[in-house]
Design a protein around this motif. Structure first.
Motif, PDB file in Angstrom:
ATOM      1  N   MET A  91       0.877  -1.285   0.102  1.00  0.00           N
ATOM      2  CA  MET A  91      -0.086  -0.160   0.100  1.00  0.00           C
ATOM      3  C   MET A  91       0.869   1.222   0.003  1.00  0.00           C
ATOM      4  O   MET A  91       1.703   1.424   1.009  1.00  0.00           O
ATOM      5  N   GLU A  92       0.712   2.006  -0.872  1.00  0.00           N
ATOM      6  CA  GLU A  92       1.543   3.313  -1.210  1.00  0.00           C
ATOM      7  C   GLU A  92       0.678   4.324  -0.625  1.00  0.00           C
ATOM      8  O   GLU A  92      -0.538   4.718  -0.826  1.00  0.00           O
ATOM      9  N   ASN A  93       1.333   5.226   0.374  1.00  0.00           N
ATOM     10  CA  ASN A  93       0.897   6.345   1.092  1.00  0.00           C
ATOM     11  C   ASN A  93       1.176   7.722   0.426  1.00  0.00           C
ATOM     12  O   ASN A  93       2.428   7.559  -0.285  1.00  0.00           O
ATOM     13  N   VAL A  94       0.548   8.786   0.724  1.00  0.00           N
ATOM     14  CA  VAL A  94       1.015   9.975   0.207  1.00  0.00           C
ATOM     15  C   VAL A  94       1.594  10.845   1.299  1.00  0.00           C
ATOM     16  O   VAL A  94       0.796  10.838   2.484  1.00  0.00           O
ATOM     17  N   VAL A  95       2.877  11.170   1.275  1.00  0.00           N
ATOM     18  CA  VAL A  95       3.273  11.929   2.252  1.00  0.00           C
ATOM     19  C   VAL A  95       4.129  13.281   1.727  1.00  0.00           C
ATOM     20  O   VAL A  95       4.647  13.264   0.704  1.00  0.00           O
ATOM     21  N   VAL A  96       3.175  14.393   2.187  1.00  0.00           N
ATOM     22  CA  VAL A  96       3.447  15.874   1.664  1.00  0.00           C
ATOM     23  C   VAL A  96       4.208  16.468   2.762  1.00  0.00           C
ATOM     24  O   VAL A  96       4.033  16.729   3.974  1.00  0.00           O
ATOM     25  N   PHE A  97       5.521  16.853   2.319  1.00  0.00           N
ATOM     26  CA  PHE A  97       6.171  17.736   3.435  1.00  0.00           C
ATOM     27  C   PHE A  97       6.357  19.099   3.090  1.00  0.00           C
ATOM     28  O   PHE A  97       6.312  19.757   1.741  1.00  0.00           O
ATOM     29  N   ASP A  98       6.306  19.935   4.108  1.00  0.00           N
ATOM     30  CA  ASP A  98       6.657  21.415   3.826  1.00  0.00           C
ATOM     31  C   ASP A  98       8.009  21.534   3.765  1.00  0.00           C
ATOM     32  O   ASP A  98       8.957  20.302   4.090  1.00  0.00           O
ATOM     33  N   PHE A  99       8.628  22.491   3.339  1.00  0.00           N
ATOM     34  CA  PHE A  99       9.963  22.770   3.100  1.00  0.00           C
ATOM     35  C   PHE A  99      10.746  23.387   4.149  1.00  0.00           C
ATOM     36  O   PHE A  99      11.384  22.666   4.726  1.00  0.00           O
ATOM     37  N   SER A 153      -8.959  16.933   5.349  1.00  0.00           N
ATOM     38  CA  SER A 153      -9.006  15.707   5.700  1.00  0.00           C
ATOM     39  C   SER A 153      -8.258  14.600   5.786  1.00  0.00           C
ATOM     40  O   SER A 153      -8.326  13.546   5.379  1.00  0.00           O
ATOM     41  N   ILE A 154      -6.811  15.088   5.896  1.00  0.00           N
ATOM     42  CA  ILE A 154      -5.591  14.211   5.810  1.00  0.00           C
ATOM     43  C   ILE A 154      -4.823  14.168   7.275  1.00  0.00           C
ATOM     44  O   ILE A 154      -5.159  15.396   8.031  1.00  0.00           O
ATOM     45  N   THR A 155      -3.867  13.447   7.444  1.00  0.00           N
ATOM     46  CA  THR A 155      -3.491  13.451   8.923  1.00  0.00           C
ATOM     47  C   THR A 155      -2.182  14.389   8.856  1.00  0.00           C
ATOM     48  O   THR A 155      -1.428  14.639   7.953  1.00  0.00           O
ATOM     49  N   SER A 156      -2.191  15.024   9.900  1.00  0.00           N
ATOM     50  CA  SER A 156      -1.376  16.189  10.369  1.00  0.00           C
ATOM     51  C   SER A 156      -0.164  15.475  11.220  1.00  0.00           C
ATOM     52  O   SER A 156      -0.311  14.956  12.445  1.00  0.00           O
ATOM     53  N   ILE A 157       1.108  16.027  10.845  1.00  0.00           N
ATOM     54  CA  ILE A 157       2.102  15.472  11.646  1.00  0.00           C
ATOM     55  C   ILE A 157       2.945  16.905  11.759  1.00  0.00           C
ATOM     56  O   ILE A 157       3.555  17.330  10.855  1.00  0.00           O
ATOM     57  N   ALA A 160      -3.005   9.634   3.447  1.00  0.00           N
ATOM     58  CA  ALA A 160      -2.355  10.886   2.925  1.00  0.00           C
ATOM     59  C   ALA A 160      -1.707  11.797   4.370  1.00  0.00           C
ATOM     60  O   ALA A 160      -2.713  11.636   5.155  1.00  0.00           O
ATOM     61  N   TYR A 161      -0.618  12.037   4.209  1.00  0.00           N
ATOM     62  CA  TYR A 161       0.001  12.724   5.602  1.00  0.00           C
ATOM     63  C   TYR A 161       0.656  14.151   5.106  1.00  0.00           C
ATOM     64  O   TYR A 161       1.177  14.300   4.032  1.00  0.00           O
ATOM     65  N   LEU A 162       0.431  15.135   5.840  1.00  0.00           N
ATOM     66  CA  LEU A 162       1.234  16.633   5.657  1.00  0.00           C
ATOM     67  C   LEU A 162       2.156  16.533   6.826  1.00  0.00           C
ATOM     68  O   LEU A 162       1.827  16.744   7.975  1.00  0.00           O
TER      69      LEU A 162
END
Length: 211
Positions: free
Chosen positions: A1-9, A172-176, A155-157
Motif C-alpha cells: 500500500m502506497e501512502n502520500v507524504v507531503v512535506f513542508d520545506f 481531511s488528511i493526517t497532520s504530523i 495521506a499525511y502532511l
C-alpha cells in the motif's frame, strides 16, 4: 500500500530559520522599515507565509507584496541552498520506496529544486508545488494529494506550523507536526496535530509503520 507524504520545506526539510530572519531584516531596512526580526516573530504567525511575516515586521499592507518579491529574490540569489536538517535525507530516502512524496512550500521552486539536487533527493520527490504555482495552500495540498493518491493509501502532511495542521485538517488528511522548525511545541500543541514528533527518526518510525 502506497501512502502520500507531503512535506513542508522551510523548517521541516530545510533549516532556513536564521537565513529567513536575516533576509527579512535586510529587506525591511532597504524598504525603510528597519527592524530586528526574531524567532518570536515567526512563532507569532497564524499563517506561515512571507506576506504574513512582512506584516508582523511592520510592513504596510500596500507594500507587503514588494516585501515578498524582494525576499524571494534574495533567497534565490544565494550561491548555495539551505542546509538540510540532520536525519531528514534518510527520512525521505527511507520513505521513497513505498510512498509517493510531494513538497508543498511557500518558498520558490528555484530554491527547492537546487536543495533537492544538492542533497540527491530529486528522484525521491514526485511533485513540488511552490509559491510560484497558482492557488492557495489548501488548493495546492489537495492538488498534490489528488495527483499522487493511490486506490487504498492514506495521506499525511508533515509541517512545522499551525497553518500546516489547519490546512491538513481542512483537507481531511493526517497532520504530523515537527518540533525542530519555525514554531514552538506549545504553539503546535494548541491546534492539536494528529502527531507531534521531536526527531526525524521518530517521524520515520511513524510513517514506516503506516505501510
Amino acid at each position: 500500500m502506497e501512502n502520500v507524504v507531503v512535506f513542508d520545506f522551510d523548517g521541516v526539510l530545510a533549516d532556513t530559520l536564521d537565513e529567513m530572519l536575516h533576509i527579512a531584516g535586510l529587506v525591511c531596512e532597504t524598504m525603510g522599515y528597519p527592524c530586528k526580526p526574531s524567532p518570536a516573530d515567526l512563532n507569532a504567525l497564524n499563517r506561515m507565509e512571507f506576506a504574513e511575516l512582512g506584516k508582523q515586521l511592520g510592513i504596510p499592507e500596500q507594500r507587503v507584496q514588494e516585501f515578498v518579491e524582494r525576499t524571494f529574490r534574495l533567497f534565490g540569489a544565494r550561491p548555495v541552498p539551505p542546509r538540510i536538517f540532520p536525519g531528514m535525507q534518510e527520512v525521505v530516502l527511507g520513505l521513497a520506496g513505498y510512498n509517493r512524496i510531494g513538497i508543498l512550500t511557500g518558498n520558490s521552486f528555484q530554491v527547492v529544486d537546487r536543495f533537492l539536487e544538492t542533497n540527491e533527493l530529486s528522484a525521491a520527490i514526485a511533485v513540488v508545488l511552490s509559491a510560484d504555482a497558482p492557488g492557495n495552500r489548501l488548493a495546492k495540498l489537495q492538488r498534490i494529494v489528488s495527483q499522487l493518491a493511490g486506490p487504498a493509501g492514506n495521506a499525511y502532511l508533515v509541517g512545522d506550523a499551525v497553518s500546516d495542521v489547519q490546512v491538513a485538517r481542512e483537507s481531511s488528511i493526517t497532520s504530523i507536526a515537527v518540533t525542530w522548525g519555525h514554531q514552538s511545541e506549545a504553539k503546535l500543541r494548541s491546534v492539536n496535530p494528529d502527531y507531534l514528533v521531536h526527531t526525524p527518526q521518530e517521524l520515520l518510525s511513524i510513517l514506516s509503520a503506516k505501510n
